[in-house]
Design a protein around this motif. Structure first.
Motif, PDB file in Angstrom:
ATOM      1  N   ARG A 116       0.844  -1.202   0.000  1.00  0.00           N
ATOM      2  CA  ARG A 116       0.000   0.000   0.000  1.00  0.00           C
ATOM      3  C   ARG A 116       0.878   1.251   0.000  1.00  0.00           C
TER       4      ARG A 116
ATOM      5  N   ARG B 242       2.484   1.722  -3.410  1.00  0.00           N
ATOM      6  CA  ARG B 242       1.484   2.175  -4.380  1.00  0.00           C
ATOM      7  C   ARG B 242       0.975   3.583  -4.045  1.00  0.00           C
TER       8      ARG B 242
ATOM      9  N   ILE C 110      -8.471   2.707  -1.529  1.00  0.00           N
ATOM     10  CA  ILE C 110      -8.655   1.245  -1.606  1.00  0.00           C
ATOM     11  C   ILE C 110     -10.082   0.885  -1.219  1.00  0.00           C
TER      12      ILE C 110
ATOM     13  N   LEU D 213      -6.549  -4.825   7.214  1.00  0.00           N
ATOM     14  CA  LEU D 213      -5.134  -4.634   6.905  1.00  0.00           C
ATOM     15  C   LEU D 213      -4.243  -4.779   8.131  1.00  0.00           C
TER      16      LEU D 213
ATOM     17  N   LEU E  12      -4.711  -3.205  -5.219  1.00  0.00           N
ATOM     18  CA  LEU E  12      -3.290  -2.871  -5.115  1.00  0.00           C
ATOM     19  C   LEU E  12      -2.488  -3.351  -6.325  1.00  0.00           C
TER      20      LEU E  12
END
Length: 103
Positions: free
Chosen positions: A11, A14, A21, A36, A54
């Motif tokens: 994450r 990215r 998300i 998460l 992702l």
């Protein structure tokens, strides 16, 4: 590295916010944050949706092949951007390793 750590690292790479998300997978930010962080029991379809958001894919890796898979991923990451490991026209999907251990 644990699965939740890998999700957090991906994450960050990215540069995606929880809200971004969450919007893609249709989850409220607090619920996504809990997933998460490894809180609760998460359905495989939820993990697949998060991985897709992702631009990754989660796979099971037999322990006898884990070192080889780690090496391949680390080698590819080390070569990225140096010209030696230039991305092909059709790159392979990114993977997230799943470990059975708990923190």
């Amino acid at each position: 590295m644990y699965f939740t750590d890998q999700l957090a690292a991906l994450r960050a790479r990215r540069r995606m916010s929880l809200a971004a998300i969450g919007g893609i997978v249709g989850m409220a930010v607090p619920n996504l944050s809990a997933v998460l962080r490894g809180r609760g029991d998460t359905k495989a379809s939820t993990l697949a949706s998060i991985a897709s958001a992702l631009d990754a894919e989660w796979v099971l890796v037999p322990k006898e092949h884990l070192d080889e898979v780690r090496y391949a991923i680390e080698s590819k990451s080390a070569c990225a951007g140096t010209g030696a490991g230039a991305a092909p026209d059709n790159p392979a999907p990114r993977t997230i390793e799943i470990f059975s251990g708990k923190k």
